[in-house]
Design a protein around this motif. Sequence first.
Motif, PDB file in Angstrom:
ATOM      1  N   GLY A 155       0.833  -1.197   0.000  1.00  0.00           N
ATOM      2  CA  GLY A 155       0.000   0.000   0.000  1.00  0.00           C
ATOM      3  C   GLY A 155       0.867   1.247   0.000  1.00  0.00           C
ATOM      4  O   GLY A 155       1.763   1.404  -0.835  1.00  0.00           O
ATOM      5  N   ASP A 156       0.632   2.147   0.961  1.00  0.00           N
ATOM      6  CA  ASP A 156       1.416   3.383   1.058  1.00  0.00           C
ATOM      7  C   ASP A 156       2.476   3.317   2.166  1.00  0.00           C
ATOM      8  O   ASP A 156       3.078   4.328   2.515  1.00  0.00           O
ATOM      9  CB  ASP A 156       0.488   4.570   1.345  1.00  0.00           C
ATOM     10  N   THR A 157       2.709   2.133   2.718  1.00  0.00           N
ATOM     11  CA  THR A 157       3.612   2.019   3.855  1.00  0.00           C
ATOM     12  C   THR A 157       5.062   2.268   3.486  1.00  0.00           C
ATOM     13  O   THR A 157       5.808   2.896   4.243  1.00  0.00           O
ATOM     14  CB  THR A 157       3.456   0.634   4.510  1.00  0.00           C
ATOM     15  N   CYS A 158       5.506   1.788   2.344  1.00  0.00           N
ATOM     16  CA  CYS A 158       6.914   1.989   1.969  1.00  0.00           C
ATOM     17  C   CYS A 158       7.076   2.073   0.463  1.00  0.00           C
ATOM     18  O   CYS A 158       7.701   1.216  -0.163  1.00  0.00           O
ATOM     19  CB  CYS A 158       7.817   0.919   2.573  1.00  0.00           C
ATOM     20  N   CYS A 159       6.490   3.111  -0.138  1.00  0.00           N
ATOM     21  CA  CYS A 159       6.754   3.425  -1.532  1.00  0.00           C
ATOM     22  C   CYS A 159       8.172   3.989  -1.640  1.00  0.00           C
ATOM     23  O   CYS A 159       8.748   4.463  -0.655  1.00  0.00           O
ATOM     24  CB  CYS A 159       5.774   4.475  -2.050  1.00  0.00           C
ATOM     25  N   ASP A 191      10.599 -11.468  -1.806  1.00  0.00           N
ATOM     26  CA  ASP A 191      11.720 -11.043  -2.642  1.00  0.00           C
ATOM     27  C   ASP A 191      11.525  -9.636  -3.191  1.00  0.00           C
ATOM     28  O   ASP A 191      12.501  -8.946  -3.495  1.00  0.00           O
ATOM     29  CB  ASP A 191      11.908 -11.999  -3.814  1.00  0.00           C
ATOM     30  N   LEU A 192      10.271  -9.238  -3.370  1.00  0.00           N
ATOM     31  CA  LEU A 192       9.944  -7.931  -3.933  1.00  0.00           C
ATOM     32  C   LEU A 192       8.783  -7.330  -3.161  1.00  0.00           C
ATOM     33  O   LEU A 192       7.948  -8.055  -2.609  1.00  0.00           O
ATOM     34  CB  LEU A 192       9.541  -8.038  -5.412  1.00  0.00           C
ATOM     35  N   THR A 193       8.707  -6.005  -3.136  1.00  0.00           N
ATOM     36  CA  THR A 193       7.537  -5.335  -2.580  1.00  0.00           C
ATOM     37  C   THR A 193       6.860  -4.549  -3.690  1.00  0.00           C
ATOM     38  O   THR A 193       7.517  -3.984  -4.572  1.00  0.00           O
ATOM     39  CB  THR A 193       7.903  -4.400  -1.408  1.00  0.00           C
ATOM     40  N   TRP A 194       5.541  -4.527  -3.619  1.00  0.00           N
ATOM     41  CA  TRP A 194       4.714  -3.850  -4.618  1.00  0.00           C
ATOM     42  C   TRP A 194       3.878  -2.784  -3.918  1.00  0.00           C
ATOM     43  O   TRP A 194       2.910  -3.106  -3.229  1.00  0.00           O
ATOM     44  CB  TRP A 194       3.807  -4.854  -5.330  1.00  0.00           C
ATOM     45  N   SER A 203      12.703  -2.728  -4.311  1.00  0.00           N
ATOM     46  CA  SER A 203      13.616  -3.633  -3.622  1.00  0.00           C
ATOM     47  C   SER A 203      13.408  -3.538  -2.117  1.00  0.00           C
ATOM     48  O   SER A 203      13.170  -2.448  -1.577  1.00  0.00           O
ATOM     49  CB  SER A 203      15.056  -3.265  -3.971  1.00  0.00           C
ATOM     50  N   PRO A 204      13.515  -4.662  -1.402  1.00  0.00           N
ATOM     51  CA  PRO A 204      13.427  -4.615   0.070  1.00  0.00           C
ATOM     52  C   PRO A 204      14.439  -3.677   0.706  1.00  0.00           C
ATOM     53  O   PRO A 204      14.275  -3.277   1.862  1.00  0.00           O
ATOM     54  CB  PRO A 204      13.664  -6.070   0.478  1.00  0.00           C
ATOM     55  N   GLU A 205      15.479  -3.303  -0.025  1.00  0.00           N
ATOM     56  CA  GLU A 205      16.467  -2.357   0.496  1.00  0.00           C
ATOM     57  C   GLU A 205      15.825  -1.032   0.900  1.00  0.00           C
ATOM     58  O   GLU A 205      16.311  -0.337   1.801  1.00  0.00           O
ATOM     59  CB  GLU A 205      17.538  -2.092  -0.565  1.00  0.00           C
ATOM     60  N   ILE A 206      14.721  -0.668   0.242  1.00  0.00           N
ATOM     61  CA  ILE A 206      14.033   0.586   0.562  1.00  0.00           C
ATOM     62  C   ILE A 206      13.535   0.571   2.011  1.00  0.00           C
ATOM     63  O   ILE A 206      13.540   1.599   2.692  1.00  0.00           O
ATOM     64  CB  ILE A 206      12.880   0.827  -0.423  1.00  0.00           C
ATOM     65  N   ASP A 241      16.841   7.424  -1.173  1.00  0.00           N
ATOM     66  CA  ASP A 241      15.785   7.344  -2.185  1.00  0.00           C
ATOM     67  C   ASP A 241      14.388   7.603  -1.635  1.00  0.00           C
ATOM     68  O   ASP A 241      13.406   7.465  -2.367  1.00  0.00           O
ATOM     69  CB  ASP A 241      15.788   5.956  -2.842  1.00  0.00           C
ATOM     70  N   ILE A 242      14.287   7.944  -0.352  1.00  0.00           N
ATOM     71  CA  ILE A 242      12.972   8.064   0.286  1.00  0.00           C
ATOM     72  C   ILE A 242      12.914   9.337   1.126  1.00  0.00           C
ATOM     73  O   ILE A 242      13.890  10.092   1.205  1.00  0.00           O
ATOM     74  CB  ILE A 242      12.653   6.825   1.154  1.00  0.00           C
ATOM     75  N   SER A 243      11.785   9.562   1.751  1.00  0.00           N
ATOM     76  CA  SER A 243      11.672  10.644   2.731  1.00  0.00           C
ATOM     77  C   SER A 243      10.536  10.314   3.687  1.00  0.00           C
ATOM     78  O   SER A 243       9.670   9.474   3.397  1.00  0.00           O
ATOM     79  CB  SER A 243      11.440  11.998   2.056  1.00  0.00           C
ATOM     80  N   ILE A 244      10.556  10.988   4.829  1.00  0.00           N
ATOM     81  CA  ILE A 244       9.497  10.846   5.821  1.00  0.00           C
ATOM     82  C   ILE A 244       8.898  12.224   6.060  1.00  0.00           C
ATOM     83  O   ILE A 244       9.617  13.158   6.419  1.00  0.00           O
ATOM     84  CB  ILE A 244      10.029  10.264   7.148  1.00  0.00           C
TER      85      ILE A 244
END
Length: 257
Positions: A155-159, A191-194, A203-206, A241-244
């Motif tokens: 969902g919107d938890t970890c775009c 293995d992947l997040t959508w 990637s789970p690295e996010i 690559d992200i922000s909060i």
Amino acid sequence: MDYRVVQMDEHTWRIEEFDDTSSVYMYLLEGSERAMLLDSGLGMIPLDEITAELTSLPVDVLATHAHLDHIGGNSFFEKVYINELDREVFSLHCDKFRSHYPDYQFRGQRDNIIWYTGEKEFQLGGRTLRLVSSPGHTLGAVSILDVERKWLFTGDTCCQASVLLNLEYTTTVETYKRTIERLLSIGEQYDLTWPAHHKIPVSPEILEQFREAADLLLDKKAEGEDIEMPFGPAKCFYYKDISITYTPDRVFDRNDA
């Protein structure tokens, strides 16, 4: 509002609803007995007709959370599952929140919501969907583990973008960090997040980046920049690559921390 359908494998489709200002992904997951639509978007496209073209099986809806761009097409379907913890945000987004989008003609809701508590598991027939409680963006947000495929729908938890913790009924950064840690703790199961927006797949690295960013905020080693959002002032901490995006009163679980 336009849409496109992308086939992800023989029994999985991504439905993208979009225009010049908004875009959201929904995922149709088919088993041998039933199908599940993850979120119902803004409701501006004929989801009942679209899903009927993709599967002949009964389709239910499972909401990752109850924001209006994830529940707008609920009335097309007979059963919609939403976490009880999102009941208040659901009411808000079915009423007052819609005024922020005057150009959209939202569909009405109907008495088809199944409010559940705790973590559930859905058997679609040879395909298991396991819910993982993911409070942060909303209190009742969930991630969905597609067990056999080792996919995690977030969902919107970890775009790969900003997680918004500055809205009504969002949690603190501290609570959100616990969610990310929990998702990382089951990392061997996917293995992947959508996600529901932005770059796909992720990637789970996010998730590691979100944990690192939350740690910096909680340890008071970083602070977000002041920004102005449609829903009021906030702070945004940009990291890799992200922000909060958050408000100062929603960093720690206790205001005196």
